[in-house]
Design an enzyme around this catalytic site. Structure first.
Site, PDB file in Angstrom:
ATOM      1  NE  ARG A  72      -3.776   0.098   2.182  1.00 17.74           N
ATOM      2  CZ  ARG A  72      -4.537   0.438   3.219  1.00 17.74           C
ATOM      3  NH1 ARG A  72      -4.684  -0.406   4.223  1.00 17.74           N
ATOM      4  NH2 ARG A  72      -5.161   1.595   3.230  1.00 17.74           N
ATOM      5  CD  GLN A 104     -14.085   6.432   7.620  1.00 11.80           C
ATOM      6  OE1 GLN A 104     -14.410   5.318   7.985  1.00 11.80           O
ATOM      7  NE2 GLN A 104     -14.790   7.115   6.734  1.00 11.80           N
ATOM      8  CG  ASP A 107      -4.599   8.526   0.852  1.00 15.00           C
ATOM      9  OD1 ASP A 107      -4.643   9.749   1.075  1.00 15.00           O
ATOM     10  OD2 ASP A 107      -5.598   7.879   0.453  1.00 15.00           O
ATOM     11  CG  HIS A 122      -9.307   4.455  10.445  1.00 14.22           C
ATOM     12  ND1 HIS A 122     -10.227   4.132   9.475  1.00 14.22           N
ATOM     13  CD2 HIS A 122     -10.017   4.478  11.610  1.00 14.22           C
ATOM     14  CE1 HIS A 122     -11.424   3.973  10.001  1.00 14.22           C
ATOM     15  NE2 HIS A 122     -11.330   4.186  11.294  1.00 14.22           N
ATOM     16  CB  SER A 192     -19.146   1.759   2.717  1.00 18.68           C
ATOM     17  OG  SER A 192     -18.237   1.432   3.743  1.00 18.68           O
ATOM     18  CB  ALA A 238     -15.367  12.721  -4.368  1.00 23.16           C
TER      19      ALA A 238
HETATM   20  P1  OAD Z   1     -15.242   1.513   1.662  1.00 26.54           P
HETATM   21  O1  OAD Z   1     -14.437   0.741   0.672  1.00 26.54           O
HETATM   22  O2  OAD Z   1     -16.034   0.750   2.646  1.00 26.54           O
HETATM   23  O3  OAD Z   1     -16.226   2.504   0.896  1.00 26.54           O
HETATM   24  C1  OAD Z   1     -15.776   3.342  -0.118  1.00 26.54           C
HETATM   25  C2  OAD Z   1     -16.916   4.197  -0.584  1.00 26.54           C
HETATM   26  O4  OAD Z   1     -16.412   5.083  -1.573  1.00 26.54           O
HETATM   27  C3  OAD Z   1     -18.067   3.418  -1.235  1.00 26.54           C
HETATM   28  O5  OAD Z   1     -19.283   3.782  -0.605  1.00 26.54           O
HETATM   29  C4  OAD Z   1     -18.063   3.880  -2.688  1.00 26.54           C
HETATM   30  O6  OAD Z   1     -19.367   4.029  -3.225  1.00 26.54           O
HETATM   31  C5  OAD Z   1     -17.390   5.234  -2.578  1.00 26.54           C
HETATM   32  N1  OAD Z   1     -16.709   5.686  -3.806  1.00 26.54           N
HETATM   33  C6  OAD Z   1     -16.129   4.959  -4.791  1.00 26.54           C
HETATM   34  N2  OAD Z   1     -15.632   5.751  -5.753  1.00 26.54           N
HETATM   35  C7  OAD Z   1     -15.899   7.039  -5.370  1.00 26.54           C
HETATM   36  C8  OAD Z   1     -15.649   8.325  -5.937  1.00 26.54           C
HETATM   37  N3  OAD Z   1     -15.009   8.480  -7.105  1.00 26.54           N
HETATM   38  N4  OAD Z   1     -16.087   9.418  -5.249  1.00 26.54           N
HETATM   39  C9  OAD Z   1     -16.734   9.285  -4.062  1.00 26.54           C
HETATM   40  N5  OAD Z   1     -16.984   8.097  -3.498  1.00 26.54           N
HETATM   41  C10 OAD Z   1     -16.581   6.991  -4.124  1.00 26.54           C
HETATM   42  O7  OAD Z   1     -14.208   2.510   2.388  1.00 26.54           O
HETATM   43  P2  OAD Z   1     -14.393   3.335   3.751  1.00 26.54           P
HETATM   44  O8  OAD Z   1     -15.816   3.636   4.024  1.00 26.54           O
HETATM   45  O9  OAD Z   1     -13.427   4.441   3.704  1.00 26.54           O
HETATM   46  O10 OAD Z   1     -10.341   0.896   8.028  1.00 26.54           O
HETATM   47  O11 OAD Z   1     -13.909   2.280   4.797  1.00 26.54           O
HETATM   48  C11 OAD Z   1     -13.820   2.658   6.147  1.00 26.54           C
HETATM   49  C12 OAD Z   1     -12.727   1.885   6.822  1.00 26.54           C
HETATM   50  O12 OAD Z   1     -12.921   0.492   6.604  1.00 26.54           O
HETATM   51  C13 OAD Z   1     -11.342   2.135   6.256  1.00 26.54           C
HETATM   52  O13 OAD Z   1     -10.712   3.285   6.813  1.00 26.54           O
HETATM   53  C14 OAD Z   1     -10.603   0.891   6.619  1.00 26.54           C
HETATM   54  C15 OAD Z   1     -11.655  -0.101   6.215  1.00 26.54           C
HETATM   55  O14 OAD Z   1     -11.591  -1.355   6.766  1.00 26.54           O
HETATM   56  C16 OAD Z   1      -9.217   0.338   8.517  1.00 26.54           C
HETATM   57  O15 OAD Z   1      -8.394  -0.239   7.823  1.00 26.54           O
HETATM   58  C17 OAD Z   1      -9.063   0.477   9.990  1.00 26.54           C
END
Ligand code: OAD
Length: 261
Positions: A72, A104, A107, A122, A192, A238
């Protein structure tokens, strides 16, 4: 929820007295080329959380864990901020201390776009720390591929990624809670809505006694799991929506006009 989803060009108004809290997730970095976690091709499809992102995994197989975070680091080091990161940095520039960003993401794309008022709840991919003593996390871009590569702290324990793993406490919680309570607008981008506590921030926002009504918005290509909690949902990428989403009234200069020197 469907009735709230916007497809037209929307606007979020940030007035003189508003305070904006922004929560970002993996989706904000998707257009830079970094994989999200749960989508098709997401990081959790190729890797199990139990193998690479919890304290038990570190105890069992630190080499596998470091391989995951080294991969990563390599990917994140090769990409650039996209228009979504740049739009948030520009917004911070206009709002000053009325802006707060909680990501969260591990990077550094927000910083590289110019964001300064931000915390990484995180952890940070380009930092490492001791697994045992309370020495400060330190900048580290190295890639560790084998057990023999894993450095040791002065105390003798192993160096681990400065990442919050499942089962560990998130970082900066008191500051996040204070900013959530006193914000008047909350914007969540590209997350998400499945991972706690971030998924509950939309409920904590604006809860300071005497606060004005809070407005809460989500931006992303699909509705998050906690969609019903938001005032409005803006469907789209976004990087395409954020640069034209805001109508900002700059901070009021009371009683004085700006004069040229
Ligand atoms: P997810 O992978 O769960 O969700 C990513 C979200 O981004 C989804 O709802 C997509 O619809 C959206 N998405 C995709 N492309 C996009 C774009 N171009 N513009 C806007 N949105 C877009 O990732 P997170 O919700 O960030 O934690 O996950 C939360 C945490 O779960 C992470 O920080 C990580 C993970 O396990 C740890 O590792 C502790």
């Amino acid at each position: 929820m469907k009735k709230k989803a916007h497809k037209r060009t929307p606007a979020i108004r940030i007035g003189h007295d508003d305070r904006l809290f922004v929560l970002t997730g993996a989706g904000v970095s998707a257009e830079s080329g970094l994989a999200t976690f749960r989508g098709a091709g997401g990081l959790w499809h190729g890797h199990r959380v139990e193998d690479v992102a919890c304290p038990e995994a570190w105890e069992r197989d630190p080499e596998l864990v470091w391989n995951f975070y080294s991969m990563r680091r390599k990917r994140a080091g090769a990409v650039k901020p996209n228009p979504a990161h740049l739009a948030l940095a520009e917004l911070e520039h206009r709002l000053g201390e009325r802006f707060f960003l909680c990501t969260q993401n591990v990077d550094h794309l927000h910083e590289r776009a110019g964001s300064k008022r931000l915390v990484h709840m995180h952890g940070e991919l380009f930092q490492s720390r001791c697994e045992s003593c309370d020495g400060e996390p330190f900048a580290d871009e190295n890639l560790y591929a084998s057990l023999a590569d894993i450095p040791r702290c002065r105390c003798g324990a192993r160096i681990r990624p400065n990442i919050v793993w499942f089962g560990e406490a998130i970082l900066h919680l008191p500051l996040i809670a204070r900013e959530l309570e006193r914000c008047t607008v909350l914007l969540a981008v590209g997350t998400s809505g499945l991972v706690q506590p971030a998924a509950s921030f939309v409920h904590w926002a604006g809860t300071l006694p005497g606060s004005v009504a809070i407005r809460t918005y989500y931006v992303g290509p699909e509705e998050p799991a906690n969609a019903s909690a938001f005032t409005d949902i803006f469907l789209g990428k976004a990087g395409e929506l954020l640069p034209r989403l805001f109508e900002v009234q700059d901070s009021r200069v009371r009683g004085k006009r700006m004069r040229s020197p």
